[in-house]
Design a protein around this motif. Structure first.
Motif: not given
Length: 380
Positions: A257-258, A189-193, A177-182
């Motif tokens: 926010g991310a 995109g969407r965080t898978l897990l 993180e924060p590259w999944g949240a961003l």
């Protein structure tokens, strides 16, 4: 201080990940002054730049993945340089993120496996550093996806991940993180897990320095660990994380926010809360567990990075500075575990406890053991 410091001003390197927060907190709260130290933080553009500056002595220590000190100590792709891991800075906090077009049909590892089989091209994924992507490789392989044969795997700097996903150059990535949240915040995109669903409480980042630094400045190294233990303890209070989120936003250049929600609540999906850990109840998170380092070595064997069995235990004792950590924990009024191995259970139900590492490394159905070892590692 109760002992002489060989060096008092330290320059610490980091890359823009949310779990660089212990370094940021230590500086913002002035925690180093109590130990006679002065810290300055230096953001690095890429892992290769950080590596070169650490080896040249331009950085005294750095927040890194395990893969950086391990690859340098082993000489993977270059000359071997003795390295030292002083402590674990964080657990959990990585994620697998997929592009929107893939997210419509992929919900978990099994549906990703079907997507890989039915795709008209090889799906493209990325990570930040090959020798640090072992948890991502493990998860893919646990769903019968060979990470080096069934998909295309790229090394991409963290700040380039979300833009590459938006352009369609990548179908997904495994990163901190924060590259999944961003990616979710920007609707690309969407965080898978979260990575804690693969290896609960796995080591995310560690404090790395050179073996020469520990030899020359042992008291300074102890004091630095004590400072960061205090920062990690402060951060395991949720309200403190909320307070520190704007500091982190300023340092890594990503909107609050991310950062804030996943810093406190983990991945934020139903039933999937696996927030990053910094300290634990008595500081056990920060322990440089030798079994953690040995696990990475088993995966290097599994994926063909090491042609012959390494000295698993010997390397763990050389690199992970357990005695120094325990001495630093006493300074910081923390408790270091008496053992240096721990037991972990992975997403496929397999347990790892540091015993029989070579048997473990060669026991996987999906592997790359016959590959040419020591191939040059790509750094970005």
């Amino acid at each position: 201080m109760i002992f002489h410091l060989e060096k008092t001003h330290l320059k610490l390197g980091f890359l823009p990940f949310s779990d660089c927060l212990p370094l940021v907190v230590a500086q913002r709260l002035g925690l180093a002054a109590h130990y006679g130290l002065e810290l300055s933080l230096s953001r690095q553009a890429t892992w290769s730049v950080l590596r070169d500056r650490l080896l040249a002595g331009e950085l005294d220590a750095a927040q890194t993945y395990y893969g950086l000190p391990l690859s340098l100590h082993l000489g993977l792709g270059g000359m071997a340089s003795p390295m030292a891991v002083l402590m674990t800075l964080s657990q959990n906090g990585e994620n697998v993120t997929i592009a929107n077009q893939l997210a419509s049909s992929v919900r978990d590892g099994e549906t990703l496996y079907r997507a890989v089989l039915s795709a008209t091209r090889r799906l493209a994924f990325a990570h930040n550093l090959p020798t640090s992507a072992m948890w991502f490789y493990y998860w893919l392989a646990s769903h019968r996806i060979h990470p080096l044969r069934d998909v295309s795997m790229f090394t991409t700097p963290p700040t380039d991940l979300a833009p590459a996903l938006a352009r369609g150059d990548l179908d997904g990535y495994g990163a901190g993180e924060p590259w999944g949240a961003l990616a979710e915040l920007n609707g690309i995109g969407r965080t898978l897990l979260g990575s804690a669903q693969i290896w609960p409480d796995h080591p995310a980042k560690v404090l790395t320095t050179t073996g020469m630094f520990v030899e020359r400045y042992p008291n300074t190294a102890r004091a630095l660990v004590a400072v960061l233990l205090e920062a990690c303890r402060w951060l395991d209070q949720p309200m403190h994380r909320i307070e520190a989120a704007p500091w982190l936003s300023e340092v890594i250049g990503v909107p609050v926010g991310a950062i804030a929600s996943r810093l406190v609540d983990g991945q934020g999906q139903e039933g999937r809360s696996h927030a990053v850990r910094f300290f634990g109840s008595k500081g056990e998170v920060c322990m440089p567990w030798r079994s953690d380092l040995m696990w990475f070595l088993t995966q290097y064997r599994r994926w063909g990075m090491l042609a012959t069995p390494p000295d698993y235990r010997g390397l763990a004792e050389e690199i992970n500075q357990v005695t120094l950590f325990r001495e630093a924990a006493t300074l910081a009024d923390a408790t270091a575990p008496g053992q240096d191995l721990r037991r972990s259970v992975f997403n496929d139900g397999r347990a790892w406890d540091g015993n029989d590492p070579e048997g473990y490394a060669t026991s996987f159905a999906v592997h790359n053991l016959s590959a040419e070892a020591g191939r040059r590692e790509v750094w970005h």
